[in-house]
Design a protein around this motif. Structure first.
Motif, PDB file in Angstrom:
ATOM      1  N   THR A 127      37.066  25.202  59.296  1.00  0.00           N
ATOM      2  CA  THR A 127      38.187  25.751  58.553  1.00  0.00           C
ATOM      3  C   THR A 127      37.858  26.039  57.096  1.00  0.00           C
ATOM      4  O   THR A 127      38.548  26.799  56.457  1.00  0.00           O
ATOM      5  N   ASN A 128      36.833  25.442  56.562  1.00  0.00           N
ATOM      6  CA  ASN A 128      36.490  25.643  55.165  1.00  0.00           C
ATOM      7  C   ASN A 128      35.025  26.032  55.051  1.00  0.00           C
ATOM      8  O   ASN A 128      34.171  25.204  54.792  1.00  0.00           O
ATOM      9  N   ILE A 129      34.755  27.295  55.265  1.00  0.00           N
ATOM     10  CA  ILE A 129      33.392  27.807  55.345  1.00  0.00           C
ATOM     11  C   ILE A 129      32.672  27.737  54.006  1.00  0.00           C
ATOM     12  O   ILE A 129      31.553  27.267  53.917  1.00  0.00           O
ATOM     13  N   VAL A 130      33.316  28.214  52.964  1.00  0.00           N
ATOM     14  CA  VAL A 130      32.629  28.343  51.672  1.00  0.00           C
ATOM     15  C   VAL A 130      33.076  27.335  50.634  1.00  0.00           C
ATOM     16  O   VAL A 130      32.541  27.302  49.546  1.00  0.00           O
ATOM     17  N   GLY A 131      34.034  26.511  50.962  1.00  0.00           N
ATOM     18  CA  GLY A 131      34.453  25.472  50.038  1.00  0.00           C
ATOM     19  C   GLY A 131      35.316  25.944  48.888  1.00  0.00           C
ATOM     20  O   GLY A 131      35.369  25.309  47.856  1.00  0.00           O
ATOM     21  N   LEU A 132      35.989  27.064  49.053  1.00  0.00           N
ATOM     22  CA  LEU A 132      36.906  27.537  48.023  1.00  0.00           C
ATOM     23  C   LEU A 132      38.306  27.031  48.332  1.00  0.00           C
ATOM     24  O   LEU A 132      38.784  27.120  49.453  1.00  0.00           O
ATOM     25  N   ASN A 133      38.937  26.490  47.337  1.00  0.00           N
ATOM     26  CA  ASN A 133      40.261  25.905  47.466  1.00  0.00           C
ATOM     27  C   ASN A 133      41.303  26.991  47.732  1.00  0.00           C
ATOM     28  O   ASN A 133      41.355  27.979  47.012  1.00  0.00           O
ATOM     29  N   PRO A 134      42.148  26.810  48.765  1.00  0.00           N
ATOM     30  CA  PRO A 134      43.205  27.791  49.022  1.00  0.00           C
ATOM     31  C   PRO A 134      44.135  28.015  47.830  1.00  0.00           C
ATOM     32  O   PRO A 134      44.769  29.059  47.735  1.00  0.00           O
ATOM     33  N   ASN A 135      44.216  27.051  46.909  1.00  0.00           N
ATOM     34  CA  ASN A 135      45.054  27.230  45.721  1.00  0.00           C
ATOM     35  C   ASN A 135      44.523  28.323  44.803  1.00  0.00           C
ATOM     36  O   ASN A 135      45.233  28.788  43.915  1.00  0.00           O
ATOM     37  N   LEU A 136      43.284  28.721  44.995  1.00  0.00           N
ATOM     38  CA  LEU A 136      42.684  29.787  44.178  1.00  0.00           C
ATOM     39  C   LEU A 136      42.802  31.155  44.843  1.00  0.00           C
ATOM     40  O   LEU A 136      42.219  32.118  44.360  1.00  0.00           O
ATOM     41  N   ASP A 137      43.535  31.258  45.940  1.00  0.00           N
ATOM     42  CA  ASP A 137      43.570  32.495  46.709  1.00  0.00           C
ATOM     43  C   ASP A 137      43.975  33.724  45.898  1.00  0.00           C
ATOM     44  O   ASP A 137      43.395  34.789  46.060  1.00  0.00           O
ATOM     45  N   SER A 138      44.965  33.594  45.030  1.00  0.00           N
ATOM     46  CA  SER A 138      45.397  34.752  44.236  1.00  0.00           C
ATOM     47  C   SER A 138      44.266  35.233  43.338  1.00  0.00           C
ATOM     48  O   SER A 138      44.005  36.428  43.242  1.00  0.00           O
ATOM     49  N   GLU A 139      43.606  34.277  42.692  1.00  0.00           N
ATOM     50  CA  GLU A 139      42.494  34.625  41.807  1.00  0.00           C
ATOM     51  C   GLU A 139      41.335  35.232  42.600  1.00  0.00           C
ATOM     52  O   GLU A 139      40.748  36.232  42.186  1.00  0.00           O
ATOM     53  N   ILE A 140      41.037  34.661  43.745  1.00  0.00           N
ATOM     54  CA  ILE A 140      39.953  35.177  44.585  1.00  0.00           C
ATOM     55  C   ILE A 140      40.295  36.581  45.068  1.00  0.00           C
ATOM     56  O   ILE A 140      39.457  37.488  45.014  1.00  0.00           O
ATOM     57  N   GLY A 141      41.520  36.769  45.524  1.00  0.00           N
ATOM     58  CA  GLY A 141      41.941  38.082  46.009  1.00  0.00           C
ATOM     59  C   GLY A 141      41.804  39.157  44.945  1.00  0.00           C
ATOM     60  O   GLY A 141      41.296  40.252  45.210  1.00  0.00           O
ATOM     61  N   ARG A 142      42.249  38.854  43.739  1.00  0.00           N
ATOM     62  CA  ARG A 142      42.110  39.832  42.639  1.00  0.00           C
ATOM     63  C   ARG A 142      40.641  40.099  42.341  1.00  0.00           C
ATOM     64  O   ARG A 142      40.236  41.245  42.146  1.00  0.00           O
ATOM     65  N   PHE A 143      39.846  39.050  42.286  1.00  0.00           N
ATOM     66  CA  PHE A 143      38.433  39.171  41.929  1.00  0.00           C
ATOM     67  C   PHE A 143      37.686  40.060  42.926  1.00  0.00           C
ATOM     68  O   PHE A 143      36.958  40.964  42.523  1.00  0.00           O
ATOM     69  N   VAL A 144      37.861  39.820  44.226  1.00  0.00           N
ATOM     70  CA  VAL A 144      37.103  40.588  45.213  1.00  0.00           C
ATOM     71  C   VAL A 144      37.545  42.048  45.271  1.00  0.00           C
ATOM     72  O   VAL A 144      36.729  42.934  45.512  1.00  0.00           O
ATOM     73  N   VAL A 145      38.826  42.293  45.011  1.00  0.00           N
ATOM     74  CA  VAL A 145      39.302  43.678  44.985  1.00  0.00           C
ATOM     75  C   VAL A 145      38.833  44.366  43.704  1.00  0.00           C
ATOM     76  O   VAL A 145      38.326  45.496  43.745  1.00  0.00           O
ATOM     77  N   ASP A 146      38.959  43.684  42.559  1.00  0.00           N
ATOM     78  CA  ASP A 146      38.542  44.257  41.275  1.00  0.00           C
ATOM     79  C   ASP A 146      37.054  44.596  41.246  1.00  0.00           C
ATOM     80  O   ASP A 146      36.650  45.570  40.622  1.00  0.00           O
ATOM     81  N   THR A 147      36.251  43.780  41.924  1.00  0.00           N
ATOM     82  CA  THR A 147      34.807  44.033  41.937  1.00  0.00           C
ATOM     83  C   THR A 147      34.405  45.030  43.016  1.00  0.00           C
ATOM     84  O   THR A 147      33.245  45.411  43.105  1.00  0.00           O
ATOM     85  N   GLY A 148      35.360  45.435  43.843  1.00  0.00           N
ATOM     86  CA  GLY A 148      35.075  46.426  44.882  1.00  0.00           C
ATOM     87  C   GLY A 148      34.411  45.835  46.120  1.00  0.00           C
ATOM     88  O   GLY A 148      33.937  46.569  46.979  1.00  0.00           O
ATOM     89  N   LEU A 149      34.388  44.516  46.213  1.00  0.00           N
ATOM     90  CA  LEU A 149      33.745  43.868  47.349  1.00  0.00           C
ATOM     91  C   LEU A 149      34.525  44.088  48.639  1.00  0.00           C
ATOM     92  O   LEU A 149      33.951  44.340  49.695  1.00  0.00           O
ATOM     93  N   VAL A 150      35.842  43.996  48.540  1.00  0.00           N
ATOM     94  CA  VAL A 150      36.713  44.265  49.683  1.00  0.00           C
ATOM     95  C   VAL A 150      37.889  45.105  49.201  1.00  0.00           C
ATOM     96  O   VAL A 150      38.119  45.238  47.999  1.00  0.00           O
ATOM     97  N   THR A 151      38.624  45.656  50.153  1.00  0.00           N
ATOM     98  CA  THR A 151      39.787  46.468  49.794  1.00  0.00           C
ATOM     99  C   THR A 151      41.039  45.605  49.737  1.00  0.00           C
ATOM    100  O   THR A 151      41.079  44.504  50.297  1.00  0.00           O
TER     101      THR A 151
END
Length: 78
Positions: free
Chosen positions: A6-30
């Motif tokens: 359930t926790n592949i990369v060890g990123l806290n679900p509480n950081l999801d908003s920040e992670i979502g913005r980061f990956v979209v802003d960097t163009g990694l995912v849509t």
């Protein structure tokens, strides 16, 4: 799915908003890919169990190594 899966990369679900913005802003995912994974979280019996990063990896929208680099980048910012 076992609890070790359930926790592949060890990123806290509480950081999801920040992670979502980061990956979209960097163009990694849509934004659509992030939205798809957020919908999967909502449909889960425990929406906070898996991070958005784990779901992005599980759905092959990014690799484990990319997720680990994101984790390091976010940790370096703090």
């Amino acid at each position: 799915m076992s609890s070790s899966d359930t926790n592949i990369v060890g990123l806290n679900p509480n950081l999801d908003s920040e992670i979502g913005r980061f990956v979209v802003d960097t163009g990694l995912v849509t934004q659509d890919e992030v939205n798809y994974c957020r919908e999967q979280q909502k449909q889960s019996s425990d929406p906070n169990q898996r991070s958005i990063a784990d779901l992005l990896v599980e759905n092959n929208f990014m690799t484990v190594n990319q997720a680990k680099r994101i984790k390091r980048s976010l940790e370096d910012r703090k």
